[in-house]
Motif scaffolding. Structure first.
Motif, PDB file in Angstrom:
ATOM      1  N   CYS A  54      -5.346 -13.375   5.768  1.00 22.21           N
ATOM      2  CA  CYS A  54      -5.359 -12.814   4.420  1.00 22.21           C
ATOM      3  C   CYS A  54      -6.260 -13.676   3.538  1.00 22.21           C
ATOM      4  CB  CYS A  54      -3.957 -12.757   3.832  1.00 22.21           C
ATOM      5  SG  CYS A  54      -3.970 -11.878   2.255  1.00 22.21           S
ATOM      6  N   CYS A 100      -6.354 -13.693   0.289  1.00 19.95           N
ATOM      7  CA  CYS A 100      -5.901 -13.819  -1.103  1.00 19.95           C
ATOM      8  C   CYS A 100      -5.983 -15.276  -1.573  1.00 19.95           C
ATOM      9  CB  CYS A 100      -4.471 -13.280  -1.263  1.00 19.95           C
ATOM     10  SG  CYS A 100      -3.187 -14.249  -0.464  1.00 19.95           S
ATOM     11  N   CYS A 119       0.018 -10.408   2.744  1.00 18.78           N
ATOM     12  CA  CYS A 119       0.616 -11.508   3.509  1.00 18.78           C
ATOM     13  C   CYS A 119       1.933 -11.977   2.920  1.00 18.78           C
ATOM     14  CB  CYS A 119      -0.359 -12.678   3.606  1.00 18.78           C
ATOM     15  SG  CYS A 119      -0.573 -13.545   2.035  1.00 18.78           S
TER      16      CYS A 119
HETATM   17 ZN    ZN Z   1      -2.386 -12.623   0.926  1.00 17.61          ZN
END
Ligand code: ZN
Length: 319
Positions: free
Chosen positions: A251, A253, A287
């Motif tokens: 992920c 992010c 996530c």
């Molecule tokens: Zn994430």
């Protein structure tokens, strides 16, 4: 953080017909697919469609001569609002589904009943280059949901938008997400890029490959490893198999990206959450990572000026 599987790696296997008329790929993901589902309890029909999209995104991504991420989205108008799969050039994947609040999903729901109940569903492909030249926007293609399964929607998109004959067979359940992709290599002005065949012979090879692929049943794809599948499907053909690639969950992010998303909600909205709860808490949809922003953090978000915006404002001021 993604966890490394202890047994077995997820695999994407590229191959090419020896006469270079057709290329193919098989993908088998289980650890990545479990990771995608780990923090969600999706209905069976949603899992099936999201799993098929996940396999498809990796298959297309591995086929692109492009250093960046491919983002595949279906915006729905039924019980499912949005499906998103993102895959980068290293085959690092993340995916999520957003259900419409209060919606119920039947086990046998199809792509149409899930996402195109009123004919307003949209399929969106975004190619986001890793290194953008200044001012460069990601490429985006948006088409209606033309087909009742993920494979058909993507095949139609590839033919219309990319002029590439592509066939996909996709399958997913709770445990695995698998797929086969076949693509006819481009043939320009009577001369293919690398094939010794004439155009008619190349077309024959393509048609034969598609017939062989079409013998593959969904259940067989779900339960058979890809080494066995390659043998079983193409044993009469001479094919060249490349080194396997290994997709994995990742992920992308960050606190900064989540902060930018909060900024887009607007100061008023954020201030009202702060007033009510003392802080803003956000969980990443992909996530599950939790981010928190207190009053000071939020004040900083809105105080900090984007360097690009400053530049534009400065150059505007000169006129
Ligand atoms: Zn994430």
């Amino acid at each position: 953080m993604s966890t490394t599987p202890t047994t077995g790696q997820d695999t994407l296997q590229k191959f090419i017909f020896d006469n270079a008329a057709v290329r193919g790929e098989l993908i088998d993901i289980s650890a990545t697919w479990r990771e995608v589902q780990a923090r969600h309890d999706y209905p069976a029909a949603v899992k099936k469609v999201l799993g098929q999209m996940t396999a498809a995104a990796a298959l297309l991504s591995a086929n692109l001569k492009f250093n960046g991420s491919i983002v595949m989205q279906i915006h729905g108008d039924g019980p499912v609002n949005l499906l998103v799969v993102e895959c980068d050039a290293d085959l690092r994947l993340r995916a999520t589904a957003k259900l419409t609040q209060g919606a119920t999903v039947a086990d046998d729901a199809t792509l149409t009943t899930l996402l195109n109940a009123h004919g307003k569903g949209r399929f969106v492909i975004t190619l986001d280059p890793l290194e953008k030249v200044p001012g460069q926007q990601p490429y985006q293609g948006i088409v209606p949901l033309d087909g009742d399964d993920v494979a058909t929607v993507i095949e139609n998109y590839m033919l219309r938008s990319e002029q590439l004959d592509t066939k996909l067979w996709l399958a997913a359940d709770d445990h695995v997400s698998r797929g086969l992709l076949l693509q006819k290599l481009p043939y320009h002005g009577g001369k293919a890029e690398a094939t010794p065949l004439n155009e008619e012979e190349a077309l024959e090879t393509w048609n034969r490959a598609v017939i062989l692929g079409s013998t593959l049943k969904e259940q067989e794809l779900l339960t058979t490893g890809i080494d066995v599948l390659i043998q079983r499907l193409f044993w009469e053909e001479t094919i060249r198999v490349f080194d396997p690639l290994h997709p994995q969950f990742h992920c992308s992010c960050t606190r900064e990206k989540v902060g930018n998303m909060l900024k887009m909600l607007g100061r008023e909205e954020i201030d009202s959450v702060i007033a009510e709860q003392g802080q803003v808490g956000v969980d990443c949809d992909f996530c599950g990572k939790h981010y928190e922003y207190d009053k000071v953090d939020c004040a900083q978000l809105f105080a900090s000026t984007d360097p690009v915006a400053t530049l534009i404002a400065a150059s505007d001021a000169k006129h």
